[in-house]
Design a protein around this motif. Structure first.
Motif, PDB file in Angstrom:
ATOM      1  N   TYR A  12       0.620  -1.536   0.376  1.00  0.00           N
ATOM      2  CA  TYR A  12      -0.109  -0.153   0.007  1.00  0.00           C
ATOM      3  C   TYR A  12       0.616   0.842   0.051  1.00  0.00           C
ATOM      4  O   TYR A  12       1.624   1.433   1.280  1.00  0.00           O
ATOM      5  N   GLY A  13       1.069   1.407  -1.265  1.00  0.00           N
ATOM      6  CA  GLY A  13       2.550   2.905  -1.667  1.00  0.00           C
ATOM      7  C   GLY A  13       3.407   2.276  -0.599  1.00  0.00           C
ATOM      8  O   GLY A  13       4.042   0.852  -1.359  1.00  0.00           O
ATOM      9  N   GLU A  14       4.021   3.267  -0.049  1.00  0.00           N
ATOM     10  CA  GLU A  14       5.477   3.169   1.035  1.00  0.00           C
ATOM     11  C   GLU A  14       5.513   1.497   1.747  1.00  0.00           C
ATOM     12  O   GLU A  14       6.206   0.587   2.091  1.00  0.00           O
ATOM     13  N   LEU A  15       4.064   1.174   2.532  1.00  0.00           N
ATOM     14  CA  LEU A  15       3.434   0.433   3.241  1.00  0.00           C
ATOM     15  C   LEU A  15       4.052  -1.177   2.420  1.00  0.00           C
ATOM     16  O   LEU A  15       2.738  -1.446   1.779  1.00  0.00           O
ATOM     17  N   THR A  16       4.518  -2.138   3.231  1.00  0.00           N
ATOM     18  CA  THR A  16       4.523  -3.616   3.018  1.00  0.00           C
ATOM     19  C   THR A  16       3.345  -4.096   3.643  1.00  0.00           C
ATOM     20  O   THR A  16       4.190  -4.624   5.026  1.00  0.00           O
ATOM     21  N   ALA A  17       2.299  -4.613   3.124  1.00  0.00           N
ATOM     22  CA  ALA A  17       1.453  -5.006   4.033  1.00  0.00           C
ATOM     23  C   ALA A  17       1.337  -6.961   4.176  1.00  0.00           C
ATOM     24  O   ALA A  17       2.032  -7.300   5.232  1.00  0.00           O
ATOM     25  N   VAL A  18       2.208  -7.604   2.991  1.00  0.00           N
ATOM     26  CA  VAL A  18       2.634  -8.853   3.083  1.00  0.00           C
ATOM     27  C   VAL A  18       3.665  -8.731   2.424  1.00  0.00           C
ATOM     28  O   VAL A  18       3.779  -7.929   1.081  1.00  0.00           O
ATOM     29  N   ASP A  19       4.834  -9.417   2.572  1.00  0.00           N
ATOM     30  CA  ASP A  19       5.471  -9.532   1.750  1.00  0.00           C
ATOM     31  C   ASP A  19       6.094 -10.538   1.737  1.00  0.00           C
ATOM     32  O   ASP A  19       7.293 -12.077   2.557  1.00  0.00           O
ATOM     33  N   ASN A  20       6.427 -11.317   0.357  1.00  0.00           N
ATOM     34  CA  ASN A  20       6.529 -11.873  -0.209  1.00  0.00           C
ATOM     35  C   ASN A  20       6.485 -13.362   0.230  1.00  0.00           C
ATOM     36  O   ASN A  20       7.479 -14.563   1.291  1.00  0.00           O
ATOM     37  N   LEU A  21       5.777 -13.712   0.647  1.00  0.00           N
ATOM     38  CA  LEU A  21       4.933 -14.680   1.547  1.00  0.00           C
ATOM     39  C   LEU A  21       4.723 -16.419   0.722  1.00  0.00           C
ATOM     40  O   LEU A  21       3.601 -16.188  -0.689  1.00  0.00           O
ATOM     41  N   SER A  39       0.083  -7.541  11.557  1.00  0.00           N
ATOM     42  CA  SER A  39       1.120  -8.233  10.691  1.00  0.00           C
ATOM     43  C   SER A  39       0.937  -8.548   9.193  1.00  0.00           C
ATOM     44  O   SER A  39       1.631  -9.572   8.528  1.00  0.00           O
ATOM     45  N   GLY A  40      -0.141  -7.985   8.796  1.00  0.00           N
ATOM     46  CA  GLY A  40      -0.402  -8.995   7.255  1.00  0.00           C
ATOM     47  C   GLY A  40      -1.132 -10.554   7.279  1.00  0.00           C
ATOM     48  O   GLY A  40      -1.921 -10.824   6.238  1.00  0.00           O
ATOM     49  N   LYS A  41      -2.217 -10.425   7.954  1.00  0.00           N
ATOM     50  CA  LYS A  41      -2.527 -11.652   8.448  1.00  0.00           C
ATOM     51  C   LYS A  41      -4.054 -11.607   7.501  1.00  0.00           C
ATOM     52  O   LYS A  41      -3.800 -12.666   6.281  1.00  0.00           O
ATOM     53  N   SER A  42      -4.750 -10.979   7.868  1.00  0.00           N
ATOM     54  CA  SER A  42      -6.041 -10.635   7.003  1.00  0.00           C
ATOM     55  C   SER A  42      -5.528 -10.480   5.969  1.00  0.00           C
ATOM     56  O   SER A  42      -6.773 -11.007   4.999  1.00  0.00           O
ATOM     57  N   THR A  43      -4.152  -9.663   5.243  1.00  0.00           N
ATOM     58  CA  THR A  43      -4.376  -9.447   4.878  1.00  0.00           C
ATOM     59  C   THR A  43      -4.288 -10.129   3.337  1.00  0.00           C
ATOM     60  O   THR A  43      -4.781 -10.632   2.137  1.00  0.00           O
ATOM     61  N   THR A  44      -3.134 -11.477   3.707  1.00  0.00           N
ATOM     62  CA  THR A  44      -3.467 -12.474   3.336  1.00  0.00           C
ATOM     63  C   THR A  44      -4.256 -13.242   2.882  1.00  0.00           C
ATOM     64  O   THR A  44      -4.570 -13.835   2.433  1.00  0.00           O
ATOM     65  N   LEU A  45      -5.689 -13.370   3.941  1.00  0.00           N
ATOM     66  CA  LEU A  45      -6.844 -14.580   3.921  1.00  0.00           C
ATOM     67  C   LEU A  45      -7.428 -13.947   2.479  1.00  0.00           C
ATOM     68  O   LEU A  45      -7.905 -14.340   1.807  1.00  0.00           O
ATOM     69  N   ARG A  46      -7.377 -12.153   2.922  1.00  0.00           N
ATOM     70  CA  ARG A  46      -8.380 -11.791   1.370  1.00  0.00           C
ATOM     71  C   ARG A  46      -8.161 -11.786   0.887  1.00  0.00           C
ATOM     72  O   ARG A  46      -8.818 -11.161  -0.383  1.00  0.00           O
TER      73      ARG A  46
END
Lengths: 320, 581
Positions: A12-21, A39-46
């Motif tokens: 998200y712009g500068e922010l990396t919500a999920v990184d190379n999972l 920590s990016g867990k919900s983003t991963t699920l979505r």
């Protein structure tokens, strides 16, 4: 692998919500993603559910790339944290909504609906408004609604966080039961590490968008791969030893005695926990927690000087 | 316990259906969805933005091309008119907001059960045609007024700025009161409990905590009232005498002299402060602290004001209510008095005349137009709120702005704008029903859209995701999931558009053809030429019709609200904002 996430990344712009999972899930397996908020867990699920498009990486289901499939064409079903029940529809209408979108006749849809409601024990609520149900019942409707379409992957987003403590433990078991019966690959997101330990076949610990460790619950608990995992999963103490090593050690692995031990300290507080008592001991490098199982012969008063002992095998090196 | 689980025997059939969904469906689906967006967007441009721009252009109309001539003329010859307009607007809105605040405080903190009745009177005055206050003023205090002439045997001249001021203050106090009540009802009661707990008296709590916290809401009420007072031309025309303001002058320029450039320039002058006020309003709304009332606060005991404070608020409030009742009584009586001011004996002539001689046409036409406008406007508003609040396609913030424009545009301005835009090629709708209905509809689009958006923000986006997850496409999601939940907003929008169209006169007076008048216009003309009996009959008819429809729909909303508790006070607030337009 049945479901495979490859180099999944979301910026998200500068922010990396999920990184190379990278993560693979076997058919019928229940995998928990656990981590603190953000920590990016919900983003991963979505991203698996199709609600968020990944910046990079792929999602494969049965070796088919489904990364860019819109949600309504994906064979995944999500149970949302707030259940997302349709408030204007009754229980049965909610449950068969997905079937009707698949152009299944009312009669057949209702038959499936009844069967699944029976499975979750809500058959007699079929005609009621979902607003009249309790939290646990709403949770079951959401689960039934997700399962009735026979999804290939079930996605659960903090499904128990809105329930009270007792109910949480019961629903945990029910979900596991249903998941085992359906034999459905499940991705389960929670911030509660205890929940993850108890329900998962495998655990993914995430922090700051990155995977810290993937493993079976016992593996993650007893052999944390990083200091973060050691701290986040279960309770833990961190100690600098005289030989320069830094270790973590679980409270239940330490024994208190009045003889010489590895380290000495003073009892500052104790909390009675039923089967055991937790002692808080000041030993010069912060407070150490020690769980002493109930023993009528030993009663250590506040202020006593005690020594701490533990078996070598319980030490976990976490670097210098 | 589960010997033959159904998922084993039925897996195939369901799975086959899943496989039957073709991925080729997607682009087409998106196309039809975007087409609707384009249609909505272009109707906003055609019926809101374009007419407004035409007024600006017309006001710069000179003998040869563009010129500031009209404005120059205005500022050199009508300086008095401009300063009078703004002074009156400031005074009227300040006084009506003060009175409104007093009533809102009384209604919020009084323990008297009768306050429900006061609330009902406030609501009643919201759904009445705006200039009936002026009508009753003439009937009571005019040259042949019942009080001044008949009872006190005075022959004073009631026309002038003071009459306009009093009528506007009384006329707009109810809106102000309801708006401020909306703000106060969403206050966090733990604040006043904390204040009392720390030793403050109720009065100190009121002055030091409640009012400062409610300040943004009070200022918002002031701004909304100010914009409306500025646009009010009916009151000055009826009781202004020689005193006139920009709004009434602009009206006369169009109706009497057909000097459109000058009328446009005057309207534009009215628009500028409205736009400014609106910008401030947006800022205030964003900073407002009245987002969520604390949970369970409704069970708390209401703070008790001191008897003196209570008496002070109560006397002012009840005087207002007394005046309002007098107003309705006067108008009711007017329909049965033989010749108001001369012969007060009972007669049914006015009613028989009105019901008989084809004059009812305009009333039925009003009803018809109002129903059509209300249905289309509400439906459009719901769709629009969904696109602007949820879909956020390209240009959504621009369209959001355009859809909000009518909110801040004085009624007469939009009337003149439609006169310029749709009286001649390329689009000629002169004298049609369509131009009137479109005008009424698009004037209320901001309220409908806002009502929809307010409910949408309470619906978790997960519910939409969930529907998609279960296989619904985007438009399907709207009709299956969103629209049914928007029902309360739809109803609020329907009532608002219906009431506004039934009672408005500001914009449509420029648009209707003499052969197809609407009830309010007919009423306005009766008042102007002094046919008090007929005017009173019409006023009663309009009040009765809007009252019945409002009661019906409020009843439906109340019933729904009892079921869907989670909608909370939002509905009341939305309708408060809605009424303010």
């Amino acid at each position: 692998m049945y479901l495979e996430l490859q180099e999944l990344t979301k910026n998200y712009g500068e922010l990396t919500a999920v990184d190379n999972l990278n993560l693979g899930i076997e058919s019928g397996e229940l995998v928990c993603i656990v981590g603190p908020s953000g920590s990016g867990k919900s983003t991963t699920l979505r991203m698996v559910g199709g609600f968020i498009l990944p910046t990079m990486g792929q999602v494969y289901l049965e070796n088919k790339d489904i990364t860019r499939f819109p949600p309504h064409l994906r064979p995944t079903s999500t149970v949302f944290q707030n259940y997302a029940l349709f408030p204007h529809l009754n229980v049965m209408e909610n449950v068969i909504y997905g079937l009707k979108r698949r152009k299944i006749k009312d009669k057949e849809a209702c038959r499936h609906g009844n069967e699944i409601l029976e499975t979750v024990g809500l058959q007699r609520y079929a005609g009621q408004s979902v607003l009249d149900l309790s939290g646990g019942e709403q949770q079951r409707v959401a689960l039934a609604r997700a399962l009735v379409t026979n999804p290939k992957v079930l996605l659960l987003d903090e499904p128990l966080s809105n329930l009270d403590a007792k109910l949480r433990v019961r629903m945990r078991r029910e979900i596991k039961d249903i998941q085992t019966n359906f034999n459905i690959a499940t991705l389960y997101v929670t911030h509660d590490q205890e929940e993850a330990l108890s329900i998962a076949d495998r655990i993914v610990v995430m922090n700051h968008g990155k995977v810290e460790q993937i493993g079976r619950p016992a593996e993650v608990y007893h052999h944390p791969g990083t200091a973060f995992v050691a701290d986040f999963v279960g309770r833990n103490n961190f100690l600098n030893l005289p030989d320069g090593r830094r270790i973590s050690i679980r409270p239940e692995n330490i024994r208190l005695s009045l003889d010489d031990g590895h380290i000495t300290g003073r009892v500052m507080q104790k909390q009675f926990m039923g089967p055991y008592t937790t002692y808080f001991i000041e030993c010069g490098q912060g407070i150490i927690q020690v769980d002493q199982f109930f023993d009528a012969t030993i009663e250590i008063p506040l202020g006593s000087m005690v020594s701490l002992q533990w078996p070598q095998a319980a030490e976990i090196n976490i670097g210098i | 316990m589960r010997e033959t689980p159904f998922w084993h025997n039925s897996k195939r059939s369901v799975a086959n259906k899943t496989a039957g969904v073709s991925f080729k469906d997607t682009p087409f689906q998106e196309l039809s969805e975007k087409l609707i967006y384009i249609l909505l967007g272009s109707s906003l441009l055609l019926f809101i933005l374009w007419p407004i721009l035409l007024v600006l252009k017309e006001s710069l109309h000179g003998n040869s091309g563009l010129s500031l001539g009209c404005y120059y003329q205005l500022f050199s010859q009508n300086r008095r008119l401009i300063s009078d307009s703004f002074l009156l607007a400031v005074a009227s809105s300040a006084l009506s907001v003060t009175l409104g605040l007093v009533m809102a405080l009384y209604l919020t903190y009084s323990h008297w059960k009768g306050k429900l009745f006061i609330y009902a009177v406030l609501l009643l005055s919201m759904i009445s045609p705006p200039f009936i206050a002026a009508l009753s003023y003439v009937m009571l205090f005019g040259r042949r007024g019942f009080i001044t002439y008949k009872l006190l045997h005075l022959s004073i001249n009631p026309y002038g700025w003071h009459g306009v001021l009093i009528m506007q203050v009384l006329g707009f106090a109810s809106i102000a009161a309801l708006l401020i009540m909306g703000v106060l009802s969403s206050r966090d009661q733990s604040l006043e409990q904390a204040s009392m707990d720390l030793g403050a008296t109720p009065l100190q709590t009121l002055l030091r905590v409640i009012l400062p916290v409610a300040k943004p809401g009070i200022i918002v009420a002031f701004l909304l009232v100010f914009v409306q007072v500025l646009a009010d031309f009916g009151t000055p025309i009826i009781i202004g005498g020689n005193f006139s303001v920009l709004a009434s002058e602009a009206y006369l320029q169009v109706i009497g002299l057909y000097d459109l450039p000058k009328a446009s320039a005057m309207s534009t002058l009215l628009l500028i402060p409205s736009l400014l006020m609106f910008l401030i309003y947006r800022r205030m709304m964003n900073r407002s602290h009245f987002s969520s009332p604390s949970v369970g606060s409704s069970s708390n005991e209401l703070m008790r004001l001191s008897p003196f404070t209570n008496l002070f608020l109560g006397v002012l409030t009840l005087s207002f209510v007394g005046f309002e009742l007098l107003k309705y009584l006067t108008i009711f009586w007017g329909a049965f008095a033989r010749t108001w001011g001369v012969n007060f004996s009972f007669t049914l002539n006015h009613i028989v005349d009105t019901l008989g001689a084809g004059k009812m046409d305009s009333f039925w036409r009003s009803l018809e137009y109002s129903l059509i406008a209300a249905i289309i406007c509400s439906f459009m508003g719901m769709l629009l709120s969904y696109y602007l609040e949820r879909k956020k396609y390209w240009g959504h913030s621009f369209f959001d702005f355009v859809a909000t424009l009518p909110f801040m545009i004085p009624g007469p301005f939009l009337g003149i704008a439609y006169l310029l835009a749709f009286h001649g090629p390329p689009i000629d709708m002169t004298g049609t029903a369509l131009i009137v209905i479109c005008n009424c509809m698009f004037r209320q689009i901001p309220v409908s859209t806002r009502a929809g958006a307010a409910v949408l923000t309470q619906i978790s986006p997960d519910i939409e995701l969930s529907a998609k997850d279960l296989g619904a496409r985007d438009l399907r999601v709207f009709f299956d999931i969103i629209l049914p939940q928007l029902k309360p907003a739809f109803l609020v929008s329907f009532i608002n558009t219906f009431t506004a169209t039934m009672t408005t006169v500001g914009a449509i007076i420029f648009l209707i053809s003499p052969g197809s008048k609407l009830a309010t216009v007919e009423l306005f003309e009766f008042v102007k030429i002094g046919k008090i009996g007929e005017a009173a009959v019409f006023a009663n008819l309009i009040i009765l019709a809007t009252l019945i429809i409002n009661l019906m729909f409020s009843f439906i909303i109340m019933k729904r609200k009892l079921r869907n508790q989670y909608l909370g006070g939002e509905g009341v607030y939305v309708s408060g904002i809605a009424r303010a337009n």
